[in-house]
Enzyme design. Sequence first.
Site, PDB file in Angstrom:
ATOM      1  N   GLN A 182      -6.573   0.468   6.203  1.00  0.00           N
ATOM      2  CA  GLN A 182      -6.147   0.718   4.701  1.00  0.00           C
ATOM      3  C   GLN A 182      -5.642  -0.434   4.105  1.00  0.00           C
ATOM      4  O   GLN A 182      -5.651  -0.465   2.946  1.00  0.00           O
ATOM      5  CB  GLN A 182      -4.879   1.816   5.016  1.00  0.00           C
TER       6      GLN A 182
ATOM      7  N   ILE B 103       0.848  -1.171  -0.060  1.00  0.00           N
ATOM      8  CA  ILE B 103       0.050  -0.013  -0.125  1.00  0.00           C
ATOM      9  C   ILE B 103       0.774   1.274  -0.014  1.00  0.00           C
ATOM     10  O   ILE B 103       0.248   2.271  -0.301  1.00  0.00           O
ATOM     11  CB  ILE B 103      -0.890  -0.075   1.182  1.00  0.00           C
ATOM     12  N   ASP B 104       2.215   1.205   0.361  1.00  0.00           N
ATOM     13  CA  ASP B 104       3.073   2.343   0.443  1.00  0.00           C
ATOM     14  C   ASP B 104       3.493   2.898  -0.864  1.00  0.00           C
ATOM     15  O   ASP B 104       3.816   3.941  -0.705  1.00  0.00           O
ATOM     16  CB  ASP B 104       4.266   1.858   1.280  1.00  0.00           C
TER      17      ASP B 104
ATOM     18  N   ARG C 120       5.127   4.130   6.132  1.00  0.00           N
ATOM     19  CA  ARG C 120       6.391   3.812   6.176  1.00  0.00           C
ATOM     20  C   ARG C 120       7.404   5.090   6.000  1.00  0.00           C
ATOM     21  O   ARG C 120       7.053   6.262   6.892  1.00  0.00           O
ATOM     22  CB  ARG C 120       6.975   2.541   5.622  1.00  0.00           C
TER      23      ARG C 120
ATOM     24  N   HIS D 105      -4.533  -0.239  10.126  1.00  0.00           N
ATOM     25  CA  HIS D 105      -4.838  -1.474   9.210  1.00  0.00           C
ATOM     26  C   HIS D 105      -6.120  -1.396   8.440  1.00  0.00           C
ATOM     27  O   HIS D 105      -6.136  -2.272   7.483  1.00  0.00           O
ATOM     28  CB  HIS D 105      -4.669  -2.627  10.154  1.00  0.00           C
TER      29      HIS D 105
END
Length: 332
Positions: A264, A127-128, A172, A262
Amino acid sequence: MRIGVLTGGSDCPGLNAVIRAVVRKGVQDHGDTFTGFRDGWRGVLTDDAMELGIPEVRGTLPRGGTVLGSSRTDPLARPDGPARVRATLEARRLDGLVVIGGIHTLTAAATLADEHGIPCVGVPKTIDNDISGTDYTVGFDTAVGVATETIDRLHTTAESHKRVLVVEVMGRTSGWIAIHAGLAGGANGVLIPERPFDLDRVCGWVASRFGASYAPIVVVADNARPAGEPVRLGGLSGIGEWLGREIEHRTGHESRATVLGHIQRGGTPSPFDRWLATRFGLHAVDAVHDGAWGQMVALHGQDVVRVRLADAVATVKTVDPARYAENEVFFG
């Protein structure tokens, strides 16, 4: 061919769509057979696996998570890791592995392919969206959609109660979710890890917004930090909670923080993620049959191409200043 498949690292929407596409194309076009390893690299190290066929992947396109399970196991963390991976592949007579993962999972695949001759093809998911070499990763679009919908909903609460609302998103060391969701959701400030922020400037945005009779929303990536001062988050509170308290203390305006966490990563993948994951899976099978070991499928524009795995994970893809500047027009 006999092909192994694994999903490693954090879960994200779209993993099952990749697995489904790999199996469907491999079985239908080539007569391949597939072995799915449970819980990422752990399953390879311990030879914990299941057979994957069309019945096993039927109906999985819209499902979140991964039918294979996942873990953060690193096969390179133990001296005998590469040898155990090789032994499992040889015992099951597998011709290669399709490795679906983020930076850490794919870094292991790159090392195993380049330094140990273990045949791996990579598929980027996280997802990052922080994997170099590809415009987008599987799972990113869904996470942005969740964050944007949250911002949309919080606008009405902010206006009704004249509060500052801080929305903490994941990312992150990269601010991709924050800048995409912030721009799409009409945030009045976006803070990312790549740009240490000036807290006084953030409070200035808040004051400016209230001066125009509107309540502000500030989006902050979970690893964003203020410039020049340590942050004592304390307990389980993250940067969002800390920022909300600081804004309220410095401006006098009531503040609340919403931490998406979470959520997401969970739930059904967006149409774009289903499209991307499916195309990645189809092209991963092509790469296997071409013997393109040590390569990763990637999206460049509308085209799915191959890039060297080691190059793709060599650096983290971060937000460049020009992209951040697009958001700054709407701050305050």
